[in-house]
Design an enzyme around this catalytic site. Sequence first.
Site, PDB file in Angstrom:
ATOM      1  N   SER A 140       1.792   3.913  -8.377  1.00 52.80           N
ATOM      2  CA  SER A 140       1.523   3.518  -6.987  1.00 52.80           C
ATOM      3  C   SER A 140       2.838   3.633  -6.241  1.00 52.80           C
ATOM      4  O   SER A 140       3.916   3.609  -6.855  1.00 52.80           O
ATOM      5  CB  SER A 140       1.022   2.074  -6.938  1.00 52.80           C
ATOM      6  OG  SER A 140       1.072   1.550  -5.634  1.00 52.80           O
ATOM      7  N   LYS A 161       3.595  -1.757 -11.842  1.00 51.27           N
ATOM      8  CA  LYS A 161       3.662  -0.392 -11.338  1.00 51.27           C
ATOM      9  C   LYS A 161       5.087   0.164 -11.422  1.00 51.27           C
ATOM     10  O   LYS A 161       5.282   1.357 -11.655  1.00 51.27           O
ATOM     11  CB  LYS A 161       3.116  -0.328  -9.908  1.00 51.27           C
ATOM     12  CG  LYS A 161       1.615  -0.538  -9.825  1.00 51.27           C
ATOM     13  CD  LYS A 161       0.841   0.469 -10.673  1.00 51.27           C
ATOM     14  CE  LYS A 161      -0.657   0.357 -10.483  1.00 51.27           C
ATOM     15  NZ  LYS A 161      -1.418   1.359 -11.276  1.00 51.27           N
ATOM     16  N   TYR A 173       1.145  -6.772  -9.829  1.00 49.76           N
ATOM     17  CA  TYR A 173       0.908  -5.360  -9.520  1.00 49.76           C
ATOM     18  C   TYR A 173       2.226  -4.635  -9.286  1.00 49.76           C
ATOM     19  O   TYR A 173       2.474  -3.561  -9.833  1.00 49.76           O
ATOM     20  CB  TYR A 173       0.010  -5.246  -8.299  1.00 49.76           C
ATOM     21  CG  TYR A 173      -0.431  -3.850  -7.959  1.00 49.76           C
ATOM     22  CD1 TYR A 173      -1.483  -3.249  -8.647  1.00 49.76           C
ATOM     23  CD2 TYR A 173       0.183  -3.125  -6.945  1.00 49.76           C
ATOM     24  CE1 TYR A 173      -1.908  -1.964  -8.330  1.00 49.76           C
ATOM     25  CE2 TYR A 173      -0.229  -1.848  -6.621  1.00 49.76           C
ATOM     26  CZ  TYR A 173      -1.284  -1.266  -7.315  1.00 49.76           C
ATOM     27  OH  TYR A 173      -1.688   0.015  -6.999  1.00 49.76           O
TER      28      TYR A 173
END
Length: 257
Positions: free
Chosen positions: A138, A155, A151
């Site tokens: 991402s 990532k 997250y």
Amino acid sequence: MELADRICVVTGGASGIGRALCLRFAAEGARAVVVIDRDADGALATAEQIGEQGVARTADVTVEADIEAVIERTEDDIGPIDLFASNAGILSAQGIEATDETWSTVWLVNVMAQVFAARALVPRMLARGGGYLLNTSSAAGLLSQPGDAAYSVTKHAAVGLAEWLAITYGDQGIKVSCLCPMAVATAMIGLGGDSAAAGAAAVQGVLQADEVADVVVEGLRDERFLILPHPQVAVYEQRRTADRDRWLAGMRRLVSG
């Protein structure tokens, strides 16, 4: 990397970016597209939409044995895997207060699933002279994800893993690309592409999943390590590394705004 006549495997293929990748790989003439998801009905629906090239497999990417089984069955029944796209991913939508269980789950899906795939496939690819790993991270893995600590952290780890794989095996025939989009209209932010739901990730707009798939095919063809559907991410990353304090201040202003 041309996809015509290739055997491709995509995790998280029942929906979102994964589904778009499956459809686009098939359109490029892949010999087979193996759709992996724990949502059996969703995987089957994607495979049926693809047609005779599509194969559905049910697996939980957080279970190493499931990934090993998918790889072994694919290579036994169809042939050597040319491209493995580790695409499955999840949000936590929480900060550091998220439970240990949540942190563990996000880590397993966003990072360890990619480790499991590489662990099973790299020896096979080395033995036959090469292969391709496409790992979805991402823009959060290059920048950050305000409002979602797990997250953001995982990532970043996914980008680090992809870099390590490219450094370690890049001269032995194994190609690696790392997909790092900003906001995409998937179930994560709402299929309608609501920029408010996407938050700071939507600063460069919300792309449709098929638009991301188009950029991925171009990136694979060029064998680029970083595949950036939102090109401005490269500029943001340069600013981040050039003056991290200034970049952090800018991020705080973005969030407060």
